[in-house]
Design a protein around this motif. Sequence first.
Motif, mmCIF file in Angstrom:
data_model
loop_
_atom_site.group_PDB
_atom_site.id
_atom_site.type_symbol
_atom_site.label_atom_id
_atom_site.label_comp_id
_atom_site.label_asym_id
_atom_site.label_seq_id
_atom_site.Cartn_x
_atom_site.Cartn_y
_atom_site.Cartn_z
ATOM 1 N N GLU A 48 7.617 -69.047 -16.504
ATOM 2 C CA GLU A 48 6.302 -68.941 -15.848
ATOM 3 C C GLU A 48 6.273 -69.793 -14.587
ATOM 4 O O GLU A 48 6.744 -70.924 -14.584
ATOM 5 C CB GLU A 48 5.201 -69.387 -16.818
ATOM 6 C CG GLU A 48 3.803 -69.210 -16.282
ATOM 7 C CD GLU A 48 3.479 -67.785 -15.906
ATOM 8 O OE1 GLU A 48 3.123 -67.561 -14.727
ATOM 9 O OE2 GLU A 48 3.589 -66.894 -16.769
ATOM 10 N N THR A 49 5.711 -69.232 -13.511
ATOM 11 C CA THR A 49 5.655 -69.957 -12.244
ATOM 12 C C THR A 49 4.235 -70.225 -11.767
ATOM 13 O O THR A 49 4.042 -71.070 -10.901
ATOM 14 C CB THR A 49 6.399 -69.171 -11.149
ATOM 15 O OG1 THR A 49 5.817 -67.869 -11.032
ATOM 16 C CG2 THR A 49 7.888 -69.055 -11.473
ATOM 17 N N ASP A 50 3.265 -69.534 -12.325
ATOM 18 C CA ASP A 50 1.870 -69.710 -11.903
ATOM 19 C C ASP A 50 1.352 -71.055 -12.428
ATOM 20 O O ASP A 50 1.285 -71.262 -13.640
ATOM 21 C CB ASP A 50 1.022 -68.568 -12.450
ATOM 22 C CG ASP A 50 -0.422 -68.609 -11.992
ATOM 23 O OD1 ASP A 50 -0.894 -69.687 -11.552
ATOM 24 O OD2 ASP A 50 -1.092 -67.566 -12.085
ATOM 25 N N PRO A 51 0.997 -71.976 -11.534
ATOM 26 C CA PRO A 51 0.550 -73.306 -11.967
ATOM 27 C C PRO A 51 -0.671 -73.275 -12.891
ATOM 28 O O PRO A 51 -0.774 -74.080 -13.811
ATOM 29 C CB PRO A 51 0.210 -74.031 -10.667
ATOM 30 C CG PRO A 51 0.854 -73.257 -9.593
ATOM 31 C CD PRO A 51 1.018 -71.860 -10.081
ATOM 32 N N LEU A 52 -1.576 -72.319 -12.664
ATOM 33 C CA LEU A 52 -2.760 -72.213 -13.507
ATOM 34 C C LEU A 52 -2.386 -71.784 -14.926
ATOM 35 O O LEU A 52 -2.872 -72.352 -15.905
ATOM 36 C CB LEU A 52 -3.759 -71.227 -12.896
ATOM 37 C CG LEU A 52 -5.124 -71.145 -13.564
ATOM 38 C CD1 LEU A 52 -5.805 -72.507 -13.564
ATOM 39 C CD2 LEU A 52 -5.991 -70.120 -12.853
ATOM 40 N N VAL A 53 -1.493 -70.822 -15.026
ATOM 41 C CA VAL A 53 -1.031 -70.359 -16.340
ATOM 42 C C VAL A 53 -0.268 -71.474 -17.045
ATOM 43 O O VAL A 53 -0.445 -71.702 -18.253
ATOM 44 C CB VAL A 53 -0.168 -69.083 -16.198
ATOM 45 C CG1 VAL A 53 0.458 -68.696 -17.530
ATOM 46 C CG2 VAL A 53 -0.999 -67.934 -15.646
ATOM 47 N N ILE A 54 0.563 -72.186 -16.328
ATOM 48 C CA ILE A 54 1.331 -73.290 -16.901
ATOM 49 C C ILE A 54 0.391 -74.364 -17.438
ATOM 50 O O ILE A 54 0.562 -74.849 -18.556
ATOM 51 C CB ILE A 54 2.305 -73.880 -15.857
ATOM 52 C CG1 ILE A 54 3.391 -72.854 -15.541
ATOM 53 C CG2 ILE A 54 2.916 -75.190 -16.353
ATOM 54 C CD1 ILE A 54 4.259 -73.212 -14.349
ATOM 55 N N ALA A 55 -0.606 -74.721 -16.646
ATOM 56 C CA ALA A 55 -1.575 -75.736 -17.087
ATOM 57 C C ALA A 55 -2.323 -75.260 -18.325
ATOM 58 O O ALA A 55 -2.540 -76.034 -19.271
ATOM 59 C CB ALA A 55 -2.552 -76.050 -15.958
ATOM 60 N N ARG A 56 -2.701 -73.988 -18.353
ATOM 61 C CA ARG A 56 -3.414 -73.432 -19.510
ATOM 62 C C ARG A 56 -2.520 -73.470 -20.755
ATOM 63 O O ARG A 56 -2.971 -73.826 -21.839
ATOM 64 C CB ARG A 56 -3.877 -72.015 -19.223
ATOM 65 C CG ARG A 56 -4.763 -71.465 -20.326
ATOM 66 C CD ARG A 56 -5.285 -70.068 -20.065
ATOM 67 N NE ARG A 56 -5.848 -69.924 -18.734
ATOM 68 C CZ ARG A 56 -5.519 -68.960 -17.892
ATOM 69 N NH1 ARG A 56 -4.624 -68.052 -18.217
ATOM 70 N NH2 ARG A 56 -6.088 -68.877 -16.701
ATOM 71 N N MET A 57 -1.255 -73.102 -20.594
ATOM 72 C CA MET A 57 -0.327 -73.123 -21.729
ATOM 73 C C MET A 57 -0.197 -74.543 -22.279
ATOM 74 O O MET A 57 -0.181 -74.745 -23.498
ATOM 75 C CB MET A 57 1.052 -72.600 -21.319
ATOM 76 C CG MET A 57 1.087 -71.116 -21.078
ATOM 77 S SD MET A 57 2.706 -70.365 -20.724
ATOM 78 C CE MET A 57 3.640 -71.600 -19.903
ATOM 79 N N PHE A 58 -0.116 -75.505 -21.389
ATOM 80 C CA PHE A 58 0.016 -76.892 -21.820
ATOM 81 C C PHE A 58 -1.225 -77.348 -22.589
ATOM 82 O O PHE A 58 -1.112 -77.935 -23.667
ATOM 83 C CB PHE A 58 0.262 -77.808 -20.623
ATOM 84 C CG PHE A 58 0.426 -79.247 -21.012
ATOM 85 C CD1 PHE A 58 1.612 -79.686 -21.551
ATOM 86 C CD2 PHE A 58 -0.613 -80.148 -20.870
ATOM 87 C CE1 PHE A 58 1.776 -81.007 -21.941
ATOM 88 C CE2 PHE A 58 -0.468 -81.458 -21.256
ATOM 89 C CZ PHE A 58 0.728 -81.898 -21.792
ATOM 90 N N VAL A 59 -2.405 -77.066 -22.040
ATOM 91 C CA VAL A 59 -3.654 -77.492 -22.679
ATOM 92 C C VAL A 59 -3.803 -76.823 -24.046
ATOM 93 O O VAL A 59 -4.126 -77.483 -25.039
ATOM 94 C CB VAL A 59 -4.868 -77.187 -21.769
ATOM 95 C CG1 VAL A 59 -6.173 -77.362 -22.514
ATOM 96 C CG2 VAL A 59 -4.840 -78.087 -20.543
ATOM 97 N N VAL A 60 -3.552 -75.535 -24.116
ATOM 98 C CA VAL A 60 -3.664 -74.813 -25.390
ATOM 99 C C VAL A 60 -2.649 -75.347 -26.394
ATOM 100 O O VAL A 60 -2.970 -75.558 -27.571
ATOM 101 C CB VAL A 60 -3.490 -73.288 -25.171
ATOM 102 C CG1 VAL A 60 -3.317 -72.562 -26.488
ATOM 103 C CG2 VAL A 60 -4.681 -72.729 -24.406
ATOM 104 N N GLY A 61 -1.435 -75.603 -25.947
ATOM 105 C CA GLY A 61 -0.410 -76.148 -26.840
ATOM 106 C C GLY A 61 -0.787 -77.513 -27.373
ATOM 107 O O GLY A 61 -0.683 -77.783 -28.571
ATOM 108 N N ARG A 62 -1.257 -78.386 -26.494
ATOM 109 C CA ARG A 62 -1.652 -79.742 -26.904
ATOM 110 C C ARG A 62 -2.817 -79.684 -27.893
ATOM 111 O O ARG A 62 -2.804 -80.346 -28.926
ATOM 112 C CB ARG A 62 -2.018 -80.564 -25.663
ATOM 113 C CG ARG A 62 -2.514 -81.950 -25.932
ATOM 114 C CD ARG A 62 -1.511 -82.887 -26.539
ATOM 115 N NE ARG A 62 -0.420 -83.171 -25.624
ATOM 116 C CZ ARG A 62 0.751 -83.631 -26.028
ATOM 117 N NH1 ARG A 62 0.986 -83.869 -27.286
ATOM 118 N NH2 ARG A 62 1.705 -83.866 -25.165
#
Length: 90
Positions: A48-62
């Motif tokens: 994944e390269t989209d910073p918004l998607v990456i941030a969302r994945m991180f928040v959801v994972g945490r």
Amino acid sequence: TSLREFQSLYREVLRTCRAFHHCDPHGSPWNARLKSEARKEFEQGRSETDPLVIARMFVVGRESVQQIQVKFNQADKAIEERIKRDVSRR
């Protein structure tokens, strides 16, 4: 979100998986299955390269890991209280 943060999250997921000692209906240990699934999820997200998607994945994972830890701790505490009640009845 940096690589270091994702590595930290991945390690936290693996530590959380260790708490699941029981087996699934097929006799496979849940912790091994959960670790395998976590690895797949992280590998899929790697491209994944989209910073918004990456941030969302991180928040959801945490948040997911934290919710699992809270529920596991609540269940553990309930078991401990039940044991204490049963012991005190004897």
